[in-house]
Write a protein that holds these residues in place. Structure first.
Motif, PDB file in Angstrom:
ATOM      1  N   VAL A  92       2.285  39.748 125.314  1.00 51.73           N
ATOM      2  CA  VAL A  92       3.486  40.284 125.934  1.00 51.73           C
ATOM      3  C   VAL A  92       4.298  39.124 126.488  1.00 51.73           C
ATOM      4  CG1 VAL A  92       4.451  41.689 127.799  1.00 51.73           C
ATOM      5  CG2 VAL A  92       2.492  42.528 126.497  1.00 51.73           C
ATOM      6  N   MET A  93       5.568  39.079 126.113  1.00 52.92           N
ATOM      7  CA  MET A  93       6.482  38.059 126.621  1.00 52.92           C
ATOM      8  C   MET A  93       7.273  38.630 127.788  1.00 52.92           C
ATOM      9  SD  MET A  93       7.890  36.409 123.034  1.00 52.92           S
ATOM     10  CE  MET A  93       8.651  37.952 122.528  1.00 52.92           C
ATOM     11  N   ALA A  94       7.236  37.959 128.927  1.00 54.88           N
ATOM     12  CA  ALA A  94       7.990  38.373 130.112  1.00 54.88           C
ATOM     13  C   ALA A  94       9.130  37.382 130.322  1.00 54.88           C
ATOM     14  CB  ALA A  94       7.083  38.419 131.338  1.00 54.88           C
ATOM     15  N   LEU A  95      10.373  37.845 130.141  1.00 53.87           N
ATOM     16  CA  LEU A  95      11.532  36.959 130.168  1.00 53.87           C
ATOM     17  C   LEU A  95      12.422  37.247 131.373  1.00 53.87           C
ATOM     18  CD1 LEU A  95      12.593  36.987 126.387  1.00 53.87           C
ATOM     19  CD2 LEU A  95      10.881  35.567 127.534  1.00 53.87           C
ATOM     20  N   LYS A 154      -6.034  38.677 125.051  1.00 50.20           N
ATOM     21  CA  LYS A 154      -4.818  39.229 125.658  1.00 50.20           C
ATOM     22  C   LYS A 154      -4.051  38.091 126.325  1.00 50.20           C
ATOM     23  CE  LYS A 154      -7.500  42.195 127.810  1.00 50.20           C
ATOM     24  NZ  LYS A 154      -8.009  43.307 128.655  1.00 50.20           N
ATOM     25  N   VAL A 155      -2.778  37.955 125.950  1.00 45.67           N
ATOM     26  CA  VAL A 155      -1.985  36.794 126.361  1.00 45.67           C
ATOM     27  C   VAL A 155      -0.650  37.246 126.930  1.00 45.67           C
ATOM     28  CG1 VAL A 155      -0.800  34.717 125.534  1.00 45.67           C
ATOM     29  CG2 VAL A 155      -3.075  35.296 124.651  1.00 45.67           C
ATOM     30  N   ALA A 156      -0.241  36.607 128.032  1.00 42.83           N
ATOM     31  CA  ALA A 156       1.086  36.815 128.610  1.00 42.83           C
ATOM     32  C   ALA A 156       1.844  35.492 128.582  1.00 42.83           C
ATOM     33  CB  ALA A 156       0.983  37.346 130.030  1.00 42.83           C
ATOM     34  N   ILE A 157       3.114  35.552 128.225  1.00 43.51           N
ATOM     35  CA  ILE A 157       3.992  34.377 128.279  1.00 43.51           C
ATOM     36  C   ILE A 157       5.089  34.691 129.283  1.00 43.51           C
ATOM     37  CG2 ILE A 157       5.491  32.824 126.981  1.00 43.51           C
ATOM     38  CD1 ILE A 157       3.978  33.622 124.453  1.00 43.51           C
ATOM     39  N   LEU A 158       5.040  34.035 130.421  1.00 45.34           N
ATOM     40  CA  LEU A 158       5.984  34.304 131.511  1.00 45.34           C
ATOM     41  C   LEU A 158       6.996  33.173 131.587  1.00 45.34           C
ATOM     42  CD1 LEU A 158       6.576  36.097 134.130  1.00 45.34           C
ATOM     43  CD2 LEU A 158       5.320  34.306 135.353  1.00 45.34           C
ATOM     44  N   LEU A 159       8.262  33.498 131.406  1.00 41.68           N
ATOM     45  CA  LEU A 159       9.322  32.492 131.402  1.00 41.68           C
ATOM     46  C   LEU A 159      10.310  32.771 132.525  1.00 41.68           C
ATOM     47  CD1 LEU A 159      11.160  30.963 128.418  1.00 41.68           C
ATOM     48  CD2 LEU A 159      12.527  32.084 130.190  1.00 41.68           C
ATOM     49  N   THR A 160      10.652  31.731 133.287  1.00 40.74           N
ATOM     50  CA  THR A 160      11.630  31.867 134.356  1.00 40.74           C
ATOM     51  C   THR A 160      12.379  30.550 134.544  1.00 40.74           C
ATOM     52  OG1 THR A 160      11.954  32.489 136.681  1.00 40.74           O
ATOM     53  CG2 THR A 160      10.003  31.185 136.157  1.00 40.74           C
ATOM     54  N   ASP A 161      13.539  30.646 135.213  1.00 41.77           N
ATOM     55  CA  ASP A 161      14.310  29.433 135.490  1.00 41.77           C
ATOM     56  C   ASP A 161      14.510  29.241 136.995  1.00 41.77           C
ATOM     57  OD1 ASP A 161      16.077  31.483 136.033  1.00 41.77           O
ATOM     58  OD2 ASP A 161      17.795  30.491 135.117  1.00 41.77           O
ATOM     59  N   GLY A 162      13.737  29.973 137.807  1.00 41.95           N
ATOM     60  CA  GLY A 162      13.978  29.872 139.242  1.00 41.95           C
ATOM     61  C   GLY A 162      12.735  30.003 140.089  1.00 41.95           C
ATOM     62  N   ARG A 221      -4.788  35.915 129.782  1.00 43.03           N
ATOM     63  CA  ARG A 221      -4.421  34.505 129.920  1.00 43.03           C
ATOM     64  C   ARG A 221      -2.901  34.404 130.013  1.00 43.03           C
ATOM     65  NH1 ARG A 221      -7.869  33.058 126.878  1.00 43.03           N
ATOM     66  NH2 ARG A 221      -6.806  33.243 124.869  1.00 43.03           N
ATOM     67  N   VAL A 222      -2.409  33.684 131.018  1.00 43.90           N
ATOM     68  CA  VAL A 222      -0.965  33.603 131.262  1.00 43.90           C
ATOM     69  C   VAL A 222      -0.474  32.183 131.016  1.00 43.90           C
ATOM     70  CG1 VAL A 222       0.915  33.991 132.879  1.00 43.90           C
ATOM     71  CG2 VAL A 222      -1.147  35.429 133.000  1.00 43.90           C
ATOM     72  N   TYR A 223       0.483  32.060 130.097  1.00 44.58           N
ATOM     73  CA  TYR A 223       1.192  30.795 129.882  1.00 44.58           C
ATOM     74  C   TYR A 223       2.533  30.910 130.601  1.00 44.58           C
ATOM     75  CZ  TYR A 223      -2.241  29.821 126.240  1.00 44.58           C
ATOM     76  OH  TYR A 223      -3.414  29.588 125.558  1.00 44.58           O
ATOM     77  N   THR A 224       2.823  29.959 131.469  1.00 55.15           N
ATOM     78  CA  THR A 224       4.077  29.998 132.228  1.00 55.15           C
ATOM     79  C   THR A 224       5.011  28.898 131.736  1.00 55.15           C
ATOM     80  OG1 THR A 224       3.057  28.614 133.951  1.00 55.15           O
ATOM     81  CG2 THR A 224       3.021  30.998 134.277  1.00 55.15           C
ATOM     82  N   ILE A 225       6.295  29.230 131.707  1.00 52.82           N
ATOM     83  CA  ILE A 225       7.320  28.288 131.231  1.00 52.82           C
ATOM     84  C   ILE A 225       8.450  28.243 132.256  1.00 52.82           C
ATOM     85  CG2 ILE A 225       8.930  27.708 129.378  1.00 52.82           C
ATOM     86  CD1 ILE A 225       7.250  29.437 127.499  1.00 52.82           C
TER      87      ILE A 225
END
Length: 333
Positions: free
Chosen positions: A95-98, A192-200, A222-226
C-alpha cells in the motif's frame, strides 16, 4: 525430421531394412529377366533411358516409400509447443501512502512534487504485475483512494486522478500510516509492505506516528518512508491567487527525517530522501529490488500428433501401387 519429435523412436531403426529391400528387388529382377540378345535391337542397348525398366521399377519404388512412411508413422511423430507461465509463489501486498497537501505542489521536483511522485509510482506499479497494490492519500486527514487490487489499470487511473485540495490542509503522518495499516493488517500475503511518502512534518491528526509504527510492527508490516524535498529552499505555494492557482515563495524545506527514520527502523523498513526527480526514481527502484516477488515458472507442453498424416500417405502410395500394377503397368510387371 521436419522438427518433429518421436514418441517411439526405436521403430526408426526399421528404416535400415529399406536398402536391403532395394538390393533384394535388384537381384530378383535380374534373375527373373534373363538377358536375350537380338541383333536387330542393338540400338536399345545404347539407349540412355530404358523406359521399360523404369516402369517395371515404379511399383516397387512406391512400395518402398509406403513402407518408409508406415515406419515413420509407427514411431509416433508429433509437434511440441512449449509455453511458459509465471506464477507468484510468495505474494506481496503493498500500500502506497501519499501526502497530497498543498506543499506537494512545490517545484523543487519537476513539474512539482506531486506530479513527480505520481509518475514514479506509476512506473513502480508497472514493475509489479504479480502483486496486489493499494493507495492511501492523506493531508490533515486520510482516506483510502484504492484498496488492495490486482487491477493495476484501475489503480493507475485512480493515481492519475489525484489532485490537491480535496482534503483539509495539514500533514497527518500518523493518520496516513494508520489507514495504510488498516488496509494491510488482514492480508494473507507472505509479505506486507507500506510506502509512506511525505514532504513535511506531522502537524495534524489524532494518531501519533510512532504509535502507528508500533501497530505496523505488530502486524508484521514493513514500512519504507520517503521524505520528498530539496535541501535548503524550495519554490512553495503560500496563497491561492483567486484563479485556481497559487502565489509561490521560496520557503525552507522542513522534513522530520528523525521521525521518518524511526518509523522505518521500528518496522524493519528503510528511510530515503528524494531531493530531485532522479533520486525519487532511484528510491522506488531500490524498494522494488528489496521487495522482489518470488516467482515459480510453470511450463506447459501442447502436443499435436502427426502419425495419421504419415499413415494416410503410406496407404495412398500403396493403393497407387496396386492401381498401377494391375492397370497401366500390367504388361511391365
Amino acid at each position: 525430421m521436419f522438427d518433429y519429435e518421436f514418441q517411439n523412436p526405436e521403430f526408426l531403426w526399421l528404416l535400415c531394412l529399406l536398402p536391403v529391400l532395394g538390393f533384394w528387388y535388384y537381384w530378383r529382377r535380374k534373375d527373373s529377366h534373363p538377358e536375350i540378345r537380338f541383333p536387330e535391337a542393338s540400338f536399345l542397348a545404347q539407349s540412355k533411358f530404358n523406359r521399360g525398366a523404369l516402369l517395371y521399377a515404379l511399383p516397387w519404388v512406391l512400395r518402398i516409400f509406403s513402407i518408409a512412411l508406415l515406419i515413420v508413422a509407427m514411431a509416433r511423430p508429433r509437434n511440441t509447443e512449449e509455453n511458459n507461465r509465471s506464477r507468484s509463489s510468495e505474494g506481496i501486498d503493498i500500500v502506497m501512502a501519499l501526502d497530497v497537501s498543498p506543499s506537494m505542489l512545490a517545484q523543487d521536483l519537476k513539474p512539482n512534487r506531486l506530479e513527480a511522485t505520481k509518475k514514479v509510482s506509476t512506473e513502480f506499479i508497472d514493475g509489479r504485475p504479480n502483486d496486489r497494490i493499494g493507495l492511501v492519500v492523506y493531508a490533515a486527514e486520510s482516506m483510502t483512494q484504492m484498496p488492495l487490487t490486482s487491477d493495476h489499470a484501475l489503480l493507475k487511473n485512480s493515481l492519475n486522478d489525484l489532485r490537491y485540495g480535496f482534503l483539509a490542509n495539514g500533514t497527518a503522518i500518523g493518520m496516513g500510516l494508520a489507514t495504510t495499516i488498516n488496509r494491510l493488517k488482514d492480508s494473507k500475503a507472505q509479505s506486507k509492505v507500506a510506502i509512506l511518502l511525505t514532504d513535511g512534518e506531522n502537524n495534524a491528526g489524532e494518531i501519533e506516528p510512532l504509535s502507528a509504527a508500533d501497530w505496523a510492527k505488530e502486524f508484521n508490516i514493513r514500512v519504507y518512508t520517503i521524505g520528498v524535498g530539496t535541501n535548503g529552499m524550495a519554490k512553495t505555494p503560500v496563497q491561492q491567487d483567486g484563479r485556481g492557482g497559487f502565489f509561490y515563495e521560496r520557503m525552507p524545506v522542513k522534513i522530520d527525517e528523525a521521525l521518518l527514520k524511526e518509523i522505518a527502523n521500528r518496522t524493519g523498513g528503510k528511510y530515503f530522501r528524494a531531493t530531485d526527480n532522479k533520486k525519487l526514481d532511484a528510491i522506488y527502484k531500490e524498494i522494488d529490488s528489496l521487495e522482489k516477488t518470488k516467482l515459480k515458472e510453470i511450463r506447459f507442453y501442447t502436443y499435436e500428433e502427426k502419425f495419421g498424416l504419415f499413415a494416410l500417405s503410406a496407404l495412398g502410395l500403396f493403393l497407387l501401387e496396386i492401381l498401377l500394377r494391375y492397370t497401366l503397368l500390367k504388361s511391365f510387371v
